[in-house]
Scaffold this active site. Structure first.
Site, PDB file in Angstrom:
ATOM      1  CG  HIS A 368      -2.015  -0.942   1.214  1.00 35.27           C
ATOM      2  ND1 HIS A 368      -3.273  -0.654   0.741  1.00 35.27           N
ATOM      3  CD2 HIS A 368      -2.036  -2.225   1.602  1.00 35.27           C
ATOM      4  CE1 HIS A 368      -4.041  -1.728   0.859  1.00 35.27           C
ATOM      5  NE2 HIS A 368      -3.312  -2.696   1.378  1.00 35.27           N
ATOM      6  CE  LYS A 559      -6.246  14.143   0.639  1.00 36.92           C
ATOM      7  NZ  LYS A 559      -6.134  13.048  -0.308  1.00 36.92           N
ATOM      8  NE  ARG A 560      -3.793  10.096  10.465  1.00 38.53           N
ATOM      9  CZ  ARG A 560      -3.579   9.191  11.421  1.00 38.53           C
ATOM     10  NH1 ARG A 560      -4.476   8.261  11.686  1.00 38.53           N
ATOM     11  NH2 ARG A 560      -2.489   9.237  12.152  1.00 38.53           N
ATOM     12  CE  LYS A 565      -2.301  10.978   3.544  1.00 37.30           C
ATOM     13  NZ  LYS A 565      -2.926  10.091   2.542  1.00 37.30           N
ATOM     14  CB  THR A 667      -9.984   5.241  -1.022  1.00 41.03           C
ATOM     15  OG1 THR A 667      -9.469   5.563   0.271  1.00 41.03           O
ATOM     16  CG2 THR A 667      -9.328   3.979  -1.525  1.00 41.03           C
ATOM     17  CE  LYS A 671     -13.916   6.344   0.846  1.00 36.97           C
ATOM     18  NZ  LYS A 671     -13.094   6.368   2.074  1.00 36.97           N
TER      19      LYS A 671
HETATM   20  O1  73E Z   1      -2.723   5.819  -0.836  1.00 36.02           O
HETATM   21  C1  73E Z   1      -3.272   5.182   0.288  1.00 36.02           C
HETATM   22  C2  73E Z   1      -4.160   4.038  -0.157  1.00 36.02           C
HETATM   23  O2  73E Z   1      -5.266   4.512  -0.865  1.00 36.02           O
HETATM   24  C3  73E Z   1      -2.155   4.656   1.175  1.00 36.02           C
HETATM   25  O3  73E Z   1      -1.399   5.744   1.626  1.00 36.02           O
HETATM   26  C4  73E Z   1      -2.747   3.884   2.352  1.00 36.02           C
HETATM   27  O4  73E Z   1      -3.532   2.804   1.828  1.00 36.02           O
HETATM   28  C5  73E Z   1      -4.632   3.234   1.049  1.00 36.02           C
HETATM   29  C6  73E Z   1      -5.418   2.011   0.633  1.00 36.02           C
HETATM   30  O5  73E Z   1      -4.725   1.261  -0.306  1.00 36.02           O
HETATM   31  C7  73E Z   1      -1.715   3.343   3.271  1.00 36.02           C
HETATM   32  N1  73E Z   1      -1.797   3.290   4.623  1.00 36.02           N
HETATM   33  C8  73E Z   1      -0.691   2.707   5.055  1.00 36.02           C
HETATM   34  N2  73E Z   1       0.070   2.417   4.033  1.00 36.02           N
HETATM   35  N3  73E Z   1      -0.562   2.821   2.914  1.00 36.02           N
HETATM   36  C9  73E Z   1      -0.349   2.425   6.449  1.00 36.02           C
HETATM   37  C10 73E Z   1       0.945   2.059   6.786  1.00 36.02           C
HETATM   38  C11 73E Z   1       1.262   1.791   8.111  1.00 36.02           C
HETATM   39  C12 73E Z   1       0.297   1.885   9.096  1.00 36.02           C
HETATM   40  C13 73E Z   1      -0.992   2.253   8.758  1.00 36.02           C
HETATM   41  C14 73E Z   1      -1.310   2.522   7.433  1.00 36.02           C
END
Ligand code: 73E
Length: 833
Positions: A368, A559-560, A565, A667, A671
């Site tokens: 991710h 978003k976070r 970002k 995501t 939305k």
């Molecule tokens: O771009 C997003 C993505 O849409 C990405 O940053 C996020 O996952 C979403 C779903 O695919 C994400 N979160 C984390 N890594 N990628 C993450 C890593 C460590 C702890 C918690 C979350």
């Protein structure tokens, strides 16, 4: 004699007649909450209603479980440390197709359905996109009738609640369970135990076979809690099974027996700490031992549970991989690869090669993020002390793997060190992504661009080794929660034109395209948007006491909070606009309301400072009499799923402005677009595909591309050059540095300004000009409301691809090889005639 007109008495726990529902709610209020209406609180009524709905899905839920256990069907197990499901009540009403009836029953009982729905405390068992994706996927798995279990952790405290005090974020413990959780059912009879610490020793069994035994330092019990996940208008109700840790009684007793009361209590506290709290860091690992304990705990519980279920209907585990497709949601559950090997080899006495064959065919891994600070690695020392036997298994997996590497790349020590599970470049670490890759038959990224970057960069050497393992599954979101539930007006308008087939098959939204040319429809479209904007304006008034103009352009970034970002790039634009308005009071731009929401990781200095920056700029702008309601800046505290449902439908403009190459998918971008907002964005993550789908003329593009970002960095990026060559930018940064937004204190935002001038790792200054110019195009475009509405309609009409149903279909076809199973309803309860 059979009566001609038999009196119809419906079962209070299943009936859907208005009278029956009303009676059931009162019944649950009395017998579960122990209250009668006159003394019941809103929460009591909410719980009574929630139990009434739970009763109505239990038959489907039990039928689904039984079908999945008894039939020879392959099941998907989604292993995820986070599930950000959001409130259940309204979603279940919609999926069960009983929303209207229940609303009527509740209203006729003198209650307000909206208030009861809002009384639900959402389970915040995730940080952001990754956890919310898991929740959308659970919804789609059920809606597509795919047998599935979501395995995770039942955190006692989820993501903290955010308050804003004096402009700063303050974190409050999330006590989501304090008033009861009507959606879960504990299943203590399915508890398992998990080992930690201790040591390993070899032994030979009665048949002269060599084995290894793990003598743990302590053992923890895992208790499963099940939550039903309803599908949309199907009988399938899958299970989300979350584990809670508890001390093992046997261990307590040992201590008690030797009179060590405090020691026994200590054990209890330590064991229960494992599932106490969610780590609130999004894409930033902390490397704390407790996090590894959480990961191993839920992974071991889940695998033991799968094995138990498997052995109910199979003589052995030889065909385990034919019955279970296990998806690793990032590397957080990657230790599963080694744990399944351990269980097969140590406990079920499989020969290594045979066990590995099962393991390799069971797992698939989703990456991710490419951010280096999010790549999980554990110091060998911590790993070995906590999980000594698992580390030995990892060493053996690695030894055999590196032998394969030597065959493919002879005499290439470089490849050995880049591919090894063990990072030996300094302090030794276990690289979890490597373990996941080696143990998985497929590896996917979450958007086209991201999947390509995975192959080109962080997993490049694995790609050279096994190109056939790599694939893409672009993320998606569920239209049930993110359209039908959150935007009923727009949904009804759409349905009035094209029927309701789009809710199950989002590609049907295509039929809306022709209505973009229909002036009456455009008017109705605007009215639907205006209604939710007014609603959000009221909410803003109530929450932060600021009056905003509901006719203004709602420009939203939720978003976070993270530097990549680039919420602070958004703020640079706000200050630019503010300065322009101050120097030219007649500036002809549509009024804008900037809305921000998002949490910062508690230990992330810059992210917290960015929140203060947003609120400080808001304080100045919002209180400037020259500006009036032409510009407002709102930071809404405590962004979560519930608030997302409110804000996406009300947005005109969606800010998706990450540095190209940094946001894996996003995501929220989907939305917004599904709810008719236009996007201003970079070519990053799924933005690329959204733009492809909606058409470049319906998307506001700006900024460097990923290759341009890489080239600029390679050439030696000097942010000050932009500062000196763009007078507007210089004016903005100088104004911040002067203390203008900090009551004259030049120190407060020095860290932000200096970071931008001397480092700027996310290239805000390089993208500034392009962003400002693009925002000017947005302002111009917004003036032509007819054309804006056309673009908005076309955005929605072309979002079919981004349903999580499509994503899940991709996973089923290309990775899991699973089929849907329709659930027949059988009655478990004998009813009297
Ligand atoms: O771009 C997003 C993505 O849409 C990405 O940053 C996020 O996952 C979403 C779903 O695919 C994400 N979160 C984390 N890594 N990628 C993450 C890593 C460590 C702890 C918690 C979350």
């Amino acid at each position: 004699m059979v009566s001609q007109n038999p009196i119809k008495i419906e079962d209070d726990r299943t009936g859907l007649e208005i009278q029956t529902l009303r009676r059931a709610i009162l019944d649950n209020l009395f017998y579960i909450q122990g209250k009668f209406p006159e003394i019941a609180t809103k929460n009591d009524f909410y719980l009574a209603l929630a139990y009434t709905i739970r009763d109505r899905l239990l038959q489907r839920w039990l039928n689904t479980m039984q079908t999945e256990i008894k039939n020879d069907v392959k099941k998907v197990c989604y292993l995820s440390a986070e599930f950000l499901v959001g409130p259940h009540l309204e979603n279940n009403l919609i999926n069960l197709g009983i929303a209207e009836k229940v609303k009527q029953a509740v209203t006729e009982s003198g209650l307000n359905i909206k208030e009861l729905i809002e009384a639900e405390e959402e389970p915040g068992l995730g940080n952001g996109g990754l956890g919310r994706l898991a929740a959308c996927y659970m919804d789609s798995l059920s809606s597509l009738e795919v047998p599935a279990i979501g395995y995770g952790i039942r955190y006692e405290f989820g993501i903290f609640d955010q308050e804003i005090k004096d402009g700063w974020q303050v974190e409050i413990t999330d006590k989501w369970l304090q008033y009861g959780n009507p959606w879960e059912i504990a299943r203590p009879e399915a508890s398992v135990t998990v080992n930690f610490g201790g040591y390993t020793e070899p032994y030979t069994d009665g048949h002269n076979q060599f084995h290894v035994r793990w003598v743990p330092g302590y053992v923890v019990k895992g208790i499963p809690y099940d939550t039903p996940i309803t599908g949309y208008k199907v009988n399938t109700v899958n299970t989300m099974r979350l584990w809670r840790s508890e001390a093992c009684e046997s261990f307590d007793f040992q201590r008690f027996n030797v009179g060590d009361y405090y020691g026994a209590v200590d054990d209890k506290v330590n064991s229960e700490n494992i599932t106490k709290v969610l780590y609130p860091n999004d894409e930033q690992i902390e490397g704390k031992e407790l996090r590894l304990r959480q990961q191993y705990f839920f992974v071991s519980c889940s695998l033991q549970d799968m094995i138990r279920i498997h052995l109910l209907n199979n003589p052995n585990l030889d065909n385990f991989h034919e019955q279970w497709a296990v998806q690793l949601n990032d590397t957080h559950p990657a230790v599963a690869v080694a744990e399944l090997m351990r269980l097969l080899v140590d406990i079920y006495e499989y020969e290594w090669g045979k066990a590995w064959n099962i393991v390799e065919k069971t797992f698939a891994y989703t990456n991710h993020t490419l951010l280096p600070e999010a790549l999980e690695k554990w110091p060998i020392e911590i790993f070995g002390n906590l999980l000594p036997r698992v580390l030995e298994v990892i060493y053996e997996i690695n030894r055999r793997f590196l032998d394969q590497v030597r065959i493919k790349f002879p005499n290439d020590d470089g490849k050995i060190s880049t591919l090894s599970i063990i990072d030996e470049s300094g302090e030794r670490y276990v690289r979890m992504a490597h373990l996941a890759c080696i143990g998985s038959h497929h590896i996917n990224g979450v958007a086209e661009l991201h999947s390509q970057l995975v192959k080109d960069t962080i997993l490049h050497d694995f790609y050279l080794l096994w190109p056939q393992k790599f694939t893409n599954v672009t993320n998606g979101v569920t239209p049930r929660r993110w359209m039908v539930q959150s935007n009923p007006r727009l949904s009804k308008l759409i349905t009035s034109k094209i029927g309701d087939g789009w809710i199950k098959n989002l590609q049907e939204l295509k039929q809306l395209e022709r209505y973009a040319e229909d002036q009456t429809f455009r008017q109705q479209w605007r009215e639907a948007k205006q209604f939710v904007k007014q609603d959000l304006a009221n909410y803003i008034q109530e929450k932060v006491g600021i009056t905003v103009n509901p006719e203004s352009l709602f420009d939203v970034q939720v978003k976070r909070i993270h530097e990549y970002k680039r919420q602070h790039l958004n703020v640079l634009h706000i200050i630019t606009l503010y300065k322009q308005m101050k120097s030219n009071p007649n500036l002809d731009v549509p009024p804008r309301t900037f809305i921000f929401g998002g949490k910062a990781a508690p230990g992330y200095f810059m992210a917290k400072r960015i929140i203060k920056f947003i609120t400080a700029v808001g304080d100045v702008v919002n209180n400037d009499g020259d500006i009036g309601d032409r510009l407002k800046v709102i930071f809404l505290p405590d962004y979560n799923v519930t608030f997302g449902q409110r804000v996406y439908p009300a947005a005109d403009l969606s800010e998706q402005i990450s540095t190209a190459g940094k946001e894996a998918s996003g995501t929220g971008n989907m939305k917004f677009s599904m709810n008719g907002a236009l996007t201003i964005g970079t070519l990053d993550g799924a933005n690329v595909e959204i733009r492809q789908e909606v058409g470049e003329e319906n998307f506001f593009l700006f900024g460097l591309t990923t290759p341009e970002v890489l080239t600029l960095k390679d050439q030696g990026y000097v942010p000050r050059r932009y500062y000196h060559s763009i007078p507007e930018l210089k004016g903005v940064l100088d104004l911040i540095a002067s203390g203008f937004f900090s009551h004259g204190d030049p120190e407060l935002f020095r860290s932000i300004v200096d970071n931008l001038l001397y480092d700027d790792p996310y290239l805000l200054l390089a993208d500034y000009k392009s962003y400002i110019e693009c925002q000017e195009k947005v302002s111009q475009a917004y003036k032509d409301q007819e054309n804006w509405s056309k673009m908005s309609i076309l955005n929605v009409a072309r979002m079919g691809k981004f349903s999580s149903d499509r994503s899940i279909q991709d996973y089923c076809n290309n990775i899991w090889n699973t089929q849907p199973v329709s659930i027949e309803l059988k009655d478990y309860v004998q009813k009297e005639a």
